[in-house]
Design an enzyme around this catalytic site. Structure first.
Site, PDB file in Angstrom:
ATOM      1  N   SER A 205       0.847  -1.200   0.000  1.00 18.90           N
ATOM      2  CA  SER A 205       0.000   0.000   0.000  1.00 18.90           C
ATOM      3  C   SER A 205       0.877   1.242   0.000  1.00 18.90           C
ATOM      4  O   SER A 205       2.062   1.162  -0.340  1.00 18.90           O
ATOM      5  CB  SER A 205      -0.956  -0.019   1.201  1.00 18.90           C
ATOM      6  OG  SER A 205      -1.928   0.988   1.044  1.00 18.90           O
ATOM      7  N   ASN A 206       0.326   2.370   0.375  1.00 21.22           N
ATOM      8  CA  ASN A 206       1.074   3.624   0.384  1.00 21.22           C
ATOM      9  C   ASN A 206       0.570   4.481   1.551  1.00 21.22           C
ATOM     10  O   ASN A 206      -0.303   4.058   2.299  1.00 21.22           O
ATOM     11  CB  ASN A 206       0.912   4.340  -0.958  1.00 21.22           C
ATOM     12  CG  ASN A 206      -0.557   4.516  -1.290  1.00 21.22           C
ATOM     13  OD1 ASN A 206      -1.265   5.252  -0.628  1.00 21.22           O
ATOM     14  ND2 ASN A 206      -1.034   3.794  -2.318  1.00 21.22           N
ATOM     15  N   HIS A 207       1.097   5.691   1.661  1.00 18.62           N
ATOM     16  CA  HIS A 207       0.806   6.516   2.839  1.00 18.62           C
ATOM     17  C   HIS A 207      -0.478   7.334   2.717  1.00 18.62           C
ATOM     18  O   HIS A 207      -0.761   8.166   3.575  1.00 18.62           O
ATOM     19  CB  HIS A 207       1.964   7.477   3.118  1.00 18.62           C
ATOM     20  CG  HIS A 207       3.189   6.773   3.617  1.00 18.62           C
ATOM     21  ND1 HIS A 207       3.191   6.088   4.808  1.00 18.62           N
ATOM     22  CD2 HIS A 207       4.425   6.630   3.083  1.00 18.62           C
ATOM     23  CE1 HIS A 207       4.392   5.570   4.998  1.00 18.62           C
ATOM     24  NE2 HIS A 207       5.150   5.872   3.961  1.00 18.62           N
ATOM     25  N   SER A 208      -1.243   7.173   1.661  1.00 18.45           N
ATOM     26  CA  SER A 208      -2.433   8.021   1.490  1.00 18.45           C
ATOM     27  C   SER A 208      -3.417   7.792   2.648  1.00 18.45           C
ATOM     28  O   SER A 208      -3.727   6.655   3.003  1.00 18.45           O
ATOM     29  CB  SER A 208      -3.110   7.692   0.173  1.00 18.45           C
ATOM     30  OG  SER A 208      -4.352   8.348   0.120  1.00 18.45           O
ATOM     31  N   ALA A 269      -4.823   7.169  -4.182  1.00 17.19           N
ATOM     32  CA  ALA A 269      -3.471   6.717  -4.515  1.00 17.19           C
ATOM     33  C   ALA A 269      -3.596   5.226  -4.821  1.00 17.19           C
ATOM     34  O   ALA A 269      -3.586   4.391  -3.907  1.00 17.19           O
ATOM     35  CB  ALA A 269      -2.534   6.973  -3.350  1.00 17.19           C
TER      36      ALA A 269
END
Ligand code: CTP
Length: 393
Positions: A205-208, A269
């Site tokens: 995943s990502n930091h969104s 994101a």
């Protein structure tokens, strides 16, 4: 417009209370029906007789000794099409954010289902205090419209942000609210960071955080749009928004594929790659898995742009690390009408932050840098732009 609308003017205890009298008069001149209510401290700054004379109605000042009604707050809440708190002191903002219905104004607002506007007025130091900013963020996410404050001369004789908006400006803001410029417009917003499963325990995943997307959806709904939010974020739903929760890029693409809209704002994101194989059971370290085969995800935005019934306006978001210029090429390549680019390396901006510093890229490649500001303000500016594009046709 505002003519015929029932506006409940709620005055709390600050020096700017005197401006409430002018605001009442301006609203009445625009044919609004106006009633007023005041807290006890407000009456130290403005006489209730003044507002009674201007509005032509008794002013609610006490929930318990009102000769006219046994439940003035619920009756007022039911009557109003809009509640305007002007001025809204730091204390009344805090009470509202906490849901403390300890005075006529907060009790009425808690009983109300209509839109609420607050016009903060306080000293700069109080305005800047993290508690005040936190409380206002809570109110915004509860769907309250915050108008002002402006920079100017304050009660102590000094200058700074904290002065209540002038009555004429407040009137404009209130009129814009009733105008609901996006009424009848169908809007899709994607938000948050997708999660691509490796196994039942792990994901890519990502930091969104989804804060930007939820702010965009909240603002669309506030402006009257029929808003659907397809989100991966655990944040609460903005008022009057239809929510669809999703996890992966594939889920998001599926959810979006059945939603026909006039405007799509793709703030999500979306992971570009997913594990080629999502394992059904947890991968054990002892088995020594150390290579993750990846496959591209579905391009959610690309599928929307490529539709036969393409939305009239498609907005993309591009998180970049340092090179925002890249986003200009990306906007062209992706065929969006607006691209909102942000450099996620700027401190206090972007992922997980309440603020964002963005560059707006228009169809002709023109790039307009916006200042670092609250995500709710970025959302408001974005909807101003989208509204212009819709009007241009
Ligand atoms: N987007 C999407 N589906 C994807 C990837 C991106 O809908 N699979 C959307 C995002 O929601 C965003 C826009 O496309 O509105 C740009 O996302 P970004 O990740 O910056 O685009 P990429 O093409 O993946 O760019 P990069 O080369 O920087 O990875």
């Amino acid at each position: 417009m505002i003519g015929g609308r029932r506006v409940l003017l709620a005055v709390t205890g600050g020096v700017a209370a005197f401006k409430a009298a002018t605001l009442a008069r301006l609203l009445i001149e625009r044919d609004a029906q106006v009633r007023a209510m005041m807290t006890v401290p407000a009456r130290k700054f403005l006489g209730s007789n003044t507002l009674a004379a201007i509005t032509g109605h008794p002013v609610i000042v006490d929930l318990f000794n009102d000769a006219e009604s046994v439940s003035p707050h619920t009756e007022a809440a039911e009557w109003a099409d809009l509640v305007v708190v002007a001025p809204a002191t730091a204390a009344s903002v805090a009470r509202l954010a906490q849901g403390l219905s300890s005075d006529p104004v907060t009790a009425t607002i808690m009983a109300a289902t209509c839109p609420v506007v607050v016009a903060p007025a306080m000293h700069t130091a109080m305005w800047k205090h993290p508690a005040t900013q936190r409380n206002l963020d809570t109110l915004r996410s509860d769907g309250v419209a915050v108008l002002g404050p402006i920079v100017g001369r304050l009660a102590g004789g000094d200058r700074g942000p904290g002065r209540m908006m002038e009555p004429e400006e407040l009137l404009e803001g209130i009129q814009a609210l009733f105008a609901a410029p996006l009424r009848g417009v169908r809007v899709l917003v994607t938000a948050g960071g997708t999660r691509e499963a490796i196994d039942p325990v792990r994901f890519l995943s990502n930091h969104s955080s989804g804060k930007m997307g939820h702010a965009v959806a909240a603002e669309a709904a506030r402006r009257g749009a029929e808003t659907t939010l397809v989100t991966c974020s655990p944040l609460p739903s903005p008022p009057a928004v239809k929510r669809v929760d999703v996890v992966s890029a594939h889920d998001m693409a599926e959810a979006v594929s059945s939603i026909e809209v006039d405007v799509a704002v793709m703030t999500a994101a979306v992971a570009d790659f997913r594990p080629q194989k999502s394992h059904g059971s947890k991968l054990a370290r002892s088995e020594g898995f150390n290579v993750l085969e990846l496959a591209p995800t579905r391009d959610v935005l690309g599928e929307v742009v490529g539709r036969k019934t393409r939305p009239r306006v498609v907005v993309g978001f591009a998180a970049e690390t340092g090179n925002v210029e890249r986003a200009i090429g990306k906007a062209r390549k992706k065929g969006v009408d607006l691209m909102v680019a942000n450099d996620v390396t700027i401190p206090g901006s972007g992922f997980e932050s309440d603020n964002n510093q963005v560059v707006l890229i228009r169809r002709n490649g023109e790039a307009e840098p916006w200042p670092l500001q609250a995500k709710s303000r970025v959302a408001a500016g974005l909807w101003d732009e989208v509204t212009r594009l819709l009007e241009e046709g």
